[in-house]
Write a protein that holds these residues in place. Sequence first.
Motif, PDB file in Angstrom:
ATOM      1  N   PRO A 279     -14.037 -44.283 -18.789  1.00 28.95           N
ATOM      2  CA  PRO A 279     -14.780 -43.068 -19.163  1.00 28.95           C
ATOM      3  C   PRO A 279     -14.375 -41.879 -18.287  1.00 28.95           C
ATOM      4  O   PRO A 279     -14.194 -42.018 -17.088  1.00 28.95           O
ATOM      5  N   TYR A 280     -14.208 -40.714 -18.936  1.00 28.96           N
ATOM      6  CA  TYR A 280     -13.973 -39.495 -18.184  1.00 28.96           C
ATOM      7  C   TYR A 280     -15.070 -38.472 -18.463  1.00 28.96           C
ATOM      8  O   TYR A 280     -15.135 -37.426 -17.837  1.00 28.96           O
ATOM      9  N   GLN A 281     -15.977 -38.815 -19.398  1.00 25.00           N
ATOM     10  CA  GLN A 281     -17.113 -37.957 -19.727  1.00 25.00           C
ATOM     11  C   GLN A 281     -18.230 -38.852 -20.236  1.00 25.00           C
ATOM     12  O   GLN A 281     -17.974 -39.789 -20.991  1.00 25.00           O
ATOM     13  N   GLN A 282     -19.474 -38.556 -19.840  1.00 28.84           N
ATOM     14  CA  GLN A 282     -20.598 -39.406 -20.225  1.00 28.84           C
ATOM     15  C   GLN A 282     -21.319 -38.943 -21.489  1.00 28.84           C
ATOM     16  O   GLN A 282     -21.726 -39.766 -22.284  1.00 28.84           O
ATOM     17  N   ARG A 283     -21.539 -37.643 -21.655  1.00 25.20           N
ATOM     18  CA  ARG A 283     -22.297 -37.152 -22.809  1.00 25.20           C
ATOM     19  C   ARG A 283     -21.547 -36.052 -23.512  1.00 25.20           C
ATOM     20  O   ARG A 283     -21.490 -34.937 -22.993  1.00 25.20           O
TER      21      ARG A 283
END
Length: 162
Positions: A70-74
Motif C-alpha cells: 500500500p502507498y495510500q490508505q483512503r
Amino acid sequence: MRWEELDQQPCSLSRTLAVVGDRWTLLVLRDCFLGVRRFDQFEKRLGVTRHLLADRLKKLVEHGVLVKVPYQQRPLREEYRLTERGLDLHPAIMALVSWGDRHMADERGAPIRHIHKGCGKVMRPVMVCSECAEPVGARDVRVEVGEGWQDAAGVLFTPAAR
C-alpha cells in the motif's frame, strides 16, 4: 507438452516459463527493474489492456515475484514491488537485454546503457562460474542429469549429447 502443463515438467526452465514465459510478463518485469511500480504506469507504458495487465501482475504476485504494497490508505492504493525472488530474475532479464543489444539494435546502438554503480562504467552482463569466477559460455558447460529430472512414470531423462 501443453503450455498449461509447463509447471508440472521435471525441468527448471519449463517451470520458470510457466511463471514468466510470455512477452507481456517479461515486459512487466523489465519495467519493474526500471522502477515502475503502479498499475496505471504499467498500463500507460505497455499499452496493454487492463485485463491482461491485471492477469500478469496477479500471476507474478501469486508466485512471489512481486508483492503488493500500500502507498495510500483512503482509498486503498497499492504498488507492485519486486521481492527477493523477483530480484533473482535480474540476471535473466539482463541476459535477454544484452542479447537484444547485440543482435536486435539498429545502427544507433543500444537504447539503454547499464552503468555499474560500483565503478561508474557502462557494463554488460557476463556469466561466471560460481566456483572459480571464470567467464562461462555455452561451450564451457557439461550437463549431467540430476535427481529431480524424472518423468511422471519415474523414468530418468537423459540430456541430448552435444
